[in-house]
Scaffold this motif. Structure first.
Motif: not given
Ligand SMILES: Cc1cc2nc3c(=O)[nH]c(=O)nc-3n(C[C@H](O)[C@H](O)[C@H](O)COP(=O)(O)OP(=O)(O)OC[C@H]3O[C@@H](n4cnc5c(N)ncnc54)[C@H](O)[C@@H]3O)c2cc1C
Length: 521
Positions: A414-429
């Motif tokens: 979960e942490n990795r997915v959150l990091q990757i999606i926040s660093d790429s497409v949804y920074p506010m996540l």
């Protein structure tokens, strides 16, 4: 549910037995802390099947289009109509400028497949039409369509090779191959994979969530006099006596049994003593085939409730979004590297598994669904629910669970997915999370009883244990025991919601025919 709806409408005595509290299996919605989520399929494809079925059963379902976006790294494309294929080509060319010719070749093939799809789904599926009385449909639609259908089926059957294999013949750049194909199940037949561009345009979403579809079917079954028993698990089938037993040891008699759940389970729990020797032999042969084969890929889903309005997400992509944060592609990460991990699991350290996980999450493609962008009623004011998922290997989760660190692994994932999606497409996540939980392949296995946590039936392999040619789909519902039929994701390959519905209808038709035969004999 489709079978039960049709049989009860025809006045048959029907009992639907479901192990969960809710019906619908992988077509299901639920609410957590005011956020609406879809537990299984994120949106539905008509495929010339779902709307005709609803119309035929007299069911009204409020639906909206479920628009799709595709993204690679910083480039995002919204698929609005057929012209979007050109935009997809341009997106690929911008990302892989060295492979222009190869991209043209693939796009040409997708266009051809789309033309075949137009024929395939060109008319309402005749299985849902009253062919005895609807002469206009037969004369004006079915008969003119049939020759084109037969021609197209021939073409489709020739495109059965795994999509990865096909792509190797036209695309040298392995990253490009991955980006086109890595969000499909392993070895997906080429036709099925390349047809996805048509399917993106076909997606719709019931207002209130995909769970509205099983809810409508449930109401139809009850309205037509059918009976539904939930929280009841079938644990044994006594085929010679036409009896099933549930987990409370209650026994039910049937004239016809339609098994719409995991097929390995049917073969494991069915006793054949007392059946004719010929049927017993056929059953054993079929059982060997079925038990030898595996369910297809499963999925990992991360569910998030965010303190951020849907508008922030709408600006970036539609509510159904296939996103690849890196153009490098998974390569061997989910193939030989994963195989190595599984084969040597007992000798590996946690760090080695987590290093693989780093790569797997960084290079993967994500299916992101935001129900509130499809139906604003589905979220608390000013907040957004989001589901981020990707294909996942059941055996890995199984081994990690046995090794005793599943919860830790899930957290790391979960942490990795959150990091990757926040660093790429949804920074506010990352900083806005108020609800967070996930489902693994093991959760799917537990919930719907699906072998290997599979979500669309059998894995794609040479010796498919069920029918996999559209012209023989009628036979897909038969089993060696004349009073037992099969339906759903395990009855036909490739499967999904539309095929599960179609096989449900075909099984109901066969059961009714059998009943008529018995009554007349
Ligand atoms: C994340 C995700 C995305 C997906 N995306 C798509 C998509 O884009 N397009 C598409 O077409 N499909 C998609 N699917 C797949 C699709 O949802 C399934 O293939 C389809 O819903 C299968 O329906 P089914 O009725 O055959 O089986 P299931 O949904 O597995 O239903 C089987 C039912 O039988 C019950 N049951 C099992 N064992 C017993 C027992 N012993 N006794 C009593 N009851 C029992 C289960 O509880 C369940 O309700 C997706 C699935 C997931 C999870």
């Amino acid at each position: 549910m489709t079978s039960a709806a049709y049989l009860s409408r025809a006045g048959q005595k029907v009992l639907l037995i479901e192990k969960n509290r809710e019906c619908g299996g992988l077509v299901n919605s639920f609410t957590r802390d005011g956020f609406h989520f879809d537990a299984g399929v994120r949106a539905l494809e008509d495929a010339g099947i779902i709307f005709p079925m609803l119309k035929d059963l007299g069911i009204h379902l409020d639906v909206v289009k479920s628009k799709v976006s595709l993204g690679i790294e910083k480039e995002i494309l919204h698929i609005d109509d057929l012209n979007s294929l050109t935009k997809y080509r341009d997106l690929l060319k911008k990302t892989f400028p060295e492979s222009e010719g190869e991209i043209d070749e693939v796009i040409k093939k997708i266009r051809t497949v789309m033309k075949h799809m137009d024929v395939l789904y060109g008319i309402e599926n005749p299985v849902f039409k009253d062919l005895k009385h609807d002469r206009a449909f037969i004369l004006k639609k079915l008969l003119p369509w049939l020759p084109r259908f037969i021609f197209t089926v021939g073409k489709i059957n020739r495109m059965n090779m795994p999509v990865e294999e096909y792509l190797t013949t036209v695309v040298k750049n392995s990253s490009l191959r991955d980006i086109i194909a890595q969000h499909f199940f392993k070895n997906t037949p080429t036709f099925f994979a390349l047809s996805y561009f048509s399917l993106y345009l076909d997606y719709f979403y019931p207002k209130g969530g995909v769970g509205k579809l099983p809810e409508a079917l449930k109401n139809k079954i009850l309205e037509s006099g059918g009976e539904i028993m939930t929280e009841t698990k079938v644990i044994e089938v006594m085929a010679d006596k036409c009896l099933v037993k549930d987990h409370n040891n209650i026994i039910y008699h049937y004239d016809n049994l339609i098994w719409a759940a995991d097929l390995k389970t049917l073969y494991k729990v069915t006793g054949t003593e007392g059946l004719l020797p010929k049927i017993k032999t056929l059953f054993e042969e079929s059982k060997n085939m079925i038990l030898k084969n595996r369910g297809g890929d499963s999925v990992f889903s991360l569910f998030l409730g965010l303190d951020e309005p849907p508008e922030s997400f709408r600006k970036i992509a539609h509510g159904h979004f296939f996103y690849t944060p890196s153009k490098i592609g998974l390569g061997e990460t989910h193939r030989s590297e994963l195989d190595y991990l599984l084969a040597n699991f007992d000798n590996l350290k946690k760090d080695q598994v987590l290093a693989w996980l780093d790569k797997f999450t960084r290079l993967n493609t994500y299916e992101i669904s935001i129900p509130g962008l499809k139906d604003p009623e589905l979220v608390p004011q000013g907040k957004t629910g989001i589901i981020i998922s990707f294909l996942a290997e059941y055996d890995l989760f199984n081994k990690i669970q046995k090794a005793g660190w599943l919860d830790e692994f899930i957290l790391e994932l979960e942490n990795r997915v959150l990091q990757i999606i926040s660093d790429s497409v949804y920074p506010m996540l990352k900083d806005k999370i108020i609800v967070r939980f996930s489902f693994t392949p093991l959760s799917i296995e537990n919930r719907v009883g699906s072998s290997e946590g599979a979500i669309t039936g059998w894995s794609f392999q040479k010796n498919m244990p069920v029918i996999n040619k559209i012209q023989y789909s009628d036979r897909s519902v038969l089993t060696p025991v004349p009073s037992i039929y099969k339906a759903g994701q395990w009855a036909y390959s490739p499967a999904g919601v539309p095929m599960s519905i179609l096989t449900g209808k075909l099984a109901a038709d066969k059961a009714m025919k059998q009943n008529r035969r018995l009554r007349n004999s």
